[in-house]
Design a protein around this motif. Structure first.
Motif, PDB file in Angstrom:
ATOM      1  N   VAL A 246     -17.031 -81.120  20.952  1.00  0.00           N
ATOM      2  CA  VAL A 246     -17.403 -80.721  22.315  1.00  0.00           C
ATOM      3  C   VAL A 246     -18.919 -80.826  22.433  1.00  0.00           C
ATOM      4  CG1 VAL A 246     -17.395 -78.873  24.023  1.00  0.00           C
ATOM      5  CG2 VAL A 246     -15.451 -79.128  22.480  1.00  0.00           C
ATOM      6  N   GLU A 247     -19.377 -81.474  23.477  1.00  0.00           N
ATOM      7  CA  GLU A 247     -20.829 -81.611  23.666  1.00  0.00           C
ATOM      8  C   GLU A 247     -21.172 -81.378  25.129  1.00  0.00           C
ATOM      9  OE1 GLU A 247     -23.144 -84.807  21.710  1.00  0.00           O
ATOM     10  OE2 GLU A 247     -23.831 -85.342  23.720  1.00  0.00           O
TER      11      GLU A 247
ATOM     12  N   ILE B 234     -15.998 -74.122   9.052  1.00  0.00           N
ATOM     13  CA  ILE B 234     -15.437 -75.361   9.583  1.00  0.00           C
ATOM     14  C   ILE B 234     -16.097 -75.768  10.892  1.00  0.00           C
ATOM     15  CG2 ILE B 234     -13.199 -74.980   8.485  1.00  0.00           C
ATOM     16  CD1 ILE B 234     -12.153 -74.167  11.278  1.00  0.00           C
ATOM     17  N   VAL B 235     -17.019 -74.952  11.353  1.00  0.00           N
ATOM     18  CA  VAL B 235     -17.701 -75.246  12.622  1.00  0.00           C
ATOM     19  C   VAL B 235     -19.126 -75.715  12.342  1.00  0.00           C
ATOM     20  CG1 VAL B 235     -18.462 -74.327  14.840  1.00  0.00           C
ATOM     21  CG2 VAL B 235     -16.324 -73.512  13.811  1.00  0.00           C
TER      22      VAL B 235
ATOM     23  N   GLY C   8     -14.191 -87.324   5.484  1.00  0.00           N
ATOM     24  CA  GLY C   8     -14.251 -85.881   5.476  1.00  0.00           C
ATOM     25  C   GLY C   8     -15.065 -85.320   6.613  1.00  0.00           C
ATOM     26  N   PRO C   9     -15.106 -83.975   6.687  1.00  0.00           N
ATOM     27  CA  PRO C   9     -15.734 -83.343   7.844  1.00  0.00           C
ATOM     28  C   PRO C   9     -17.253 -83.462   7.820  1.00  0.00           C
ATOM     29  CG  PRO C   9     -15.050 -81.696   6.247  1.00  0.00           C
ATOM     30  CD  PRO C   9     -14.560 -83.004   5.734  1.00  0.00           C
ATOM     31  N   GLY C  10     -17.829 -83.284   8.972  1.00  0.00           N
ATOM     32  CA  GLY C  10     -19.292 -83.309   9.079  1.00  0.00           C
ATOM     33  C   GLY C  10     -19.711 -83.949  10.388  1.00  0.00           C
TER      34      GLY C  10
ATOM     35  N   GLY D 135     -31.606 -80.711  27.162  1.00  0.00           N
ATOM     36  CA  GLY D 135     -31.073 -80.017  25.998  1.00  0.00           C
ATOM     37  C   GLY D 135     -29.647 -80.490  25.760  1.00  0.00           C
ATOM     38  N   VAL D 136     -29.305 -80.626  24.500  1.00  0.00           N
ATOM     39  CA  VAL D 136     -27.963 -81.080  24.135  1.00  0.00           C
ATOM     40  C   VAL D 136     -27.412 -80.155  23.054  1.00  0.00           C
ATOM     41  CG1 VAL D 136     -26.573 -82.980  23.204  1.00  0.00           C
ATOM     42  CG2 VAL D 136     -28.586 -83.486  24.601  1.00  0.00           C
ATOM     43  N   VAL D 137     -26.169 -79.760  23.184  1.00  0.00           N
ATOM     44  CA  VAL D 137     -25.493 -78.974  22.155  1.00  0.00           C
ATOM     45  C   VAL D 137     -24.180 -79.666  21.820  1.00  0.00           C
ATOM     46  CG1 VAL D 137     -24.483 -76.755  21.516  1.00  0.00           C
ATOM     47  CG2 VAL D 137     -26.493 -76.828  23.009  1.00  0.00           C
ATOM     48  N   ARG D 138     -24.017 -79.993  20.560  1.00  0.00           N
ATOM     49  CA  ARG D 138     -22.759 -80.592  20.112  1.00  0.00           C
ATOM     50  C   ARG D 138     -22.104 -79.655  19.095  1.00  0.00           C
ATOM     51  NH1 ARG D 138     -22.442 -86.548  17.451  1.00  0.00           N
ATOM     52  NH2 ARG D 138     -23.466 -87.053  19.431  1.00  0.00           N
ATOM     53  N   THR D 139     -20.853 -79.364  19.322  1.00  0.00           N
ATOM     54  CA  THR D 139     -20.085 -78.525  18.399  1.00  0.00           C
ATOM     55  C   THR D 139     -18.911 -79.325  17.878  1.00  0.00           C
ATOM     56  OG1 THR D 139     -20.692 -76.546  19.646  1.00  0.00           O
ATOM     57  CG2 THR D 139     -18.823 -76.357  18.141  1.00  0.00           C
ATOM     58  N   GLN D 140     -18.706 -79.236  16.569  1.00  0.00           N
ATOM     59  CA  GLN D 140     -17.580 -79.948  15.989  1.00  0.00           C
ATOM     60  C   GLN D 140     -16.811 -78.990  15.077  1.00  0.00           C
ATOM     61  OE1 GLN D 140     -18.168 -84.162  15.328  1.00  0.00           O
ATOM     62  NE2 GLN D 140     -17.250 -83.982  13.314  1.00  0.00           N
ATOM     63  N   VAL D 141     -15.524 -78.902  15.310  1.00  0.00           N
ATOM     64  CA  VAL D 141     -14.661 -78.015  14.531  1.00  0.00           C
ATOM     65  C   VAL D 141     -13.720 -78.874  13.710  1.00  0.00           C
ATOM     66  CG1 VAL D 141     -12.993 -76.125  14.625  1.00  0.00           C
ATOM     67  CG2 VAL D 141     -14.777 -76.317  16.378  1.00  0.00           C
ATOM     68  N   ALA D 142     -13.730 -78.665  12.387  1.00  0.00           N
ATOM     69  CA  ALA D 142     -12.852 -79.446  11.508  1.00  0.00           C
ATOM     70  C   ALA D 142     -11.445 -78.856  11.570  1.00  0.00           C
ATOM     71  CB  ALA D 142     -13.388 -79.423  10.084  1.00  0.00           C
ATOM     72  N   LEU D 143     -10.535 -79.523  12.278  1.00  0.00           N
ATOM     73  CA  LEU D 143      -9.157 -79.056  12.363  1.00  0.00           C
ATOM     74  C   LEU D 143      -8.419 -79.337  11.062  1.00  0.00           C
ATOM     75  CD1 LEU D 143      -8.342 -80.436  15.929  1.00  0.00           C
ATOM     76  CD2 LEU D 143      -9.135 -78.147  15.305  1.00  0.00           C
ATOM     77  N   ARG D 144      -8.727 -80.450  10.469  1.00  0.00           N
ATOM     78  CA  ARG D 144      -8.223 -80.863   9.164  1.00  0.00           C
ATOM     79  C   ARG D 144      -9.399 -81.533   8.458  1.00  0.00           C
ATOM     80  NH1 ARG D 144      -2.518 -81.762   9.655  1.00  0.00           N
ATOM     81  NH2 ARG D 144      -2.534 -82.525   7.512  1.00  0.00           N
TER      82      ARG D 144
END
Lengths: 169, 480
Positions: free
Chosen positions: B365-366, B318-319, B423-425, B349-358
């Motif tokens: 978070v970036e 989900i991450v 949906g997630p992504g 540099g860029v880091v983006r994190t996405q967590v699918a809660l539903r």
């Protein structure tokens, strides 16, 4: 926390499983807008469609599509499906479009025919945007499936609400 | 308009697609609604509204199972004008017909497609930055032939970039470009290309490239060419030298490498471009006797621009994580004295994190870290009372530098919730975002703002010292 709760409450929980399901003959074809022959759907797309039918109280029973491929007319193809019981023919036509802002845009045109009490059909377009030049029709269809599923569900539910509400969770 | 387009799209011969983003970012700190100055720090919260409408009309629609000739018309309308989201309030003057062309396919073999009209070509995008470093023939109008078989494609185009480069001061700029891309198996894609532009000097054509003889570069930078000439030639003040014609050339090479579908790595893309920027042909110097045109092709024909960008997208259940990096090196071989955007090095540099809660709700978070360095000295002010014109860090009214630092360091952090109906992504769209962002910079007020910068005793508003910028945003973004 109130906002988080509100967002989660608004979220779509997704479909859940139905009870006993009616067998339905299902044929799926994927074609492109060139001379290449049609093919069966990639497995991931077939699985997604089977899940959609499950939500409608039907159990997908795949039909061998090889005899359907040489036929061009969608009605002729549908006539080759088993004559008894529910049946579905879903033909997806994938077309690669112009890149938009670095994304590779495809249009998936879906033409679906189903037989329950009567034969009905629908068609619609689903756009998808992929990030690889070499992604092909299979990848485009799989990417389009979340929308294809929703459109098919809406079509079925809007055309035969009373029958389906009995099967719906 | 949209329902009308939808009807056309379903008619089969018309198609419409595109992109949009719109946002509200009320900035209580005095900014203009963007967290930082530009998308070197990641596109998120650093960009304004934008919309693209891509239209297609099939004259000869392609058909399944057929290799018959096809033909289609394409038009693209795009721009940043959105009512209520930017200063022009959606004025249509902010939109443009950026592309218009006709394509003919399979008219000379099944693998060939010909396009006449606009020829823009892109290899792909750095999604975290909204940048497309490997682009060719942008703004060029002409003809192109594309050969494609399977996953291999070669394109050759020729045309004219005169209007794109010079607008009302049009002068023909013949352009030629070549690009290829190919997939090597299921995991690797490669691509590359080059373009060349030449603008020949045409004596007598006021819009052709010229150079005013006898100018000193420093006089031009300072805006004192005419006064220096008069001072050195008091008896010949009316004999300011006529410009002499010369050719102007530019061009570049681009490269692309894609790799993915290995373990958690879904896809990664690296783009590189190295360009010689087309020269600026003229500038205007204000004098007591009116404006004087200066022809400066030789002062601006040694500008180069190197850009290398990378982006990887990884999935862990989900991450999802996207990691990006960008490096740029802009050089101006003619300028060794004044800091400008043509003489700088930057990287981030860029880091983006996405967590699918539903399935349809995600936590995003970036973070990004960036450094910009001016090769020719100070370019930014670190404090509200920092010096303005300077030399080697010291106040100098005749100095060509600006402020007290040649380095701008920027950190940004962003986070919030994302609604994704499909949906997630990480790149699932539409996307509705509620975000909070913070920027920390060594430079004072490092964002678009309405503050007074001058240190003037009569200034009624005073100066402010802000290094930390907070911002919230409600944003919507969609591909369609």
């Amino acid at each position: 926390m109130v906002l988080i709760g509100l967002l989660l409450a608004c979220a779509d929980a997704g479909p859940s499983a139905a009870g006993d399901r009616v067998p339905a003959a299902v044929a799926t074809l994927l074609q492109t807008v060139d001379a290449r022959p049609a093919t069966a759907w990639p497995e991931a797309a077939d699985v997604a469609l089977a899940s959609t039918l499950s939500g409608l109280g039907q159990h997908a029973q795949p039909v061998d599509v090889a005899p359907l491929i040489p036929l061009r007319d969608v009605d002729q193809r549908f006539e080759r499906l088993p004559e008894s019981g529910p049946a579905w023919l879903v033909v997806a036509t994938a077309r690669s479009e112009r890149e938009v802002l670095g994304r590779f845009r495809w249009t998936i045109h879906v033409h679906a025919i189903r037989r329950d009490a009567a034969v009905t059909s629908t068609s619609f377009d689903v756009p998808v945007h992929l990030d690889r030049f070499s992604d092909d029709a299979d990848e485009a269809l799989v990417a389009a499936m979340p929308t294809v599923e929703r459109r098919l569900l809406r079509w079925v539910r809007s055309s035969t609400p009373s029958e389906l509400e009995a099967d719906a969770p | 308009m949209i329902p009308w387009l939808a009807v056309l799209a379903s008619a089969g011969e018309f198609g419409a697609g595109g992109y949009m983003r719109v946002m509200a970012r009320p900035d209580w700190m005095g900014g203009n609604g963007r967290l930082g100055h530009w998308n070197l720090y990641g596109r998120l919260m650093n960009e304004g509204p934008y919309a693209v409408l891509d239209l297609r009309y099939d004259v000869l629609p392609p058909e399944p199972g057929s290799d018959a000739p096809t033909s289609s018309l394409h038009a693209r309308i795009e721009g940043g004008a959105v009512g209520g989201a930017e200063p022009t309030l959606g004025n249509l003057a902010g939109l443009r017909l950026s592309q218009l062309d006709v394509e003919a396919g399979r008219v000379a073999g099944r693998d060939w497609t010909f396009r006449f009209g606009t020829l823009d070509f892109e290899f792909g995008e750095l999604g975290l930055y909204d940048m497309r470093p490997a682009s060719l023939m942008v703004g060029t109008v002409g003809g192109a032939a594309t050969w494609r078989r399977g996953d291999t494609e070669v394109r050759l185009g020729v045309g004219d970039a005169g209007f794109a480069l010079h607008g009302l001061a049009y002068d023909a700029v013949p352009t030629a470009g070549l690009a290829f891309r190919a997939a090597l198996g299921d995991h690797v894609e490669i691509g590359g290309g080059a373009e060349g532009l030449i603008q020949p000097g045409v004596p007598g054509n006021v819009y052709a490239p010229y150079q005013t003889p006898g100018m000193a570069y420093e006089d031009w930078i300072r805006g004192t060419v005419v006064s220096s000439f008069v001072a050195e030639n008091p008896a010949l003040a009316e004999m300011f030298p006529d410009p002499s014609p010369r050719d102007a050339m530019s061009g570049g090479v681009v490269a692309y490498l894609g790799f993915g579908d290995v373990g958690p790595l879904r896809w990664s893309a690296t783009y590189a471009s190295y360009r010689r920027v087309h020269p600026t042909l003229r500038s205007v110097e204000a004098t007591d006797d009116g404006d004087v045109d200066l022809y400066v092709t030789a002062f601006t024909d040694d500008r180069t621009r190197l850009v290398v960008g990378h982006e990887s997208r990884l999935g862990f259940g989900i991450v999802e994580v996207a990691v990006g990096g960008l490096f740029g090196d802009d050089r101006d071989g003619d300028n060794q004295i004044a800091p400008t955007d043509h003489d700088r090095i930057y990287g981030s540099g860029v880091v983006r994190t996405q967590v699918a809660l539903r399935p349809t709700v995600a936590l995003l978070v970036e973070t990004s870290l960036a450094r910009e360095w001016s090769r020719n000295g100070a370019m930014w002010r670190e404090h509200a009372d920092s010096i303005f014109a300077s030399t080697d860090g010291l106040p100098d009214a005749d100095g060509l530098e600006m402020g007290d630092t040649d380095t701008r360091d920027t950190w940004q952090g962003k986070g919030g919730f994302v609604l994704q109906p499909l949906g997630p992504g990480l790149w699932s769209r539409p996307s509705l975002r509620l975000l909070y962002g913070v920027q920390q910079s060594n430079v004072n007020v490092a964002f678009g703002n309405g503050f007074v910068e001058t240190v003037d005793a009569n200034d009624a508003f005073g100066n402010v010292e802000i290094h930390t910028h907070h911002l919230v945003a409600l944003e919507a973004e969609a591909w369609f």
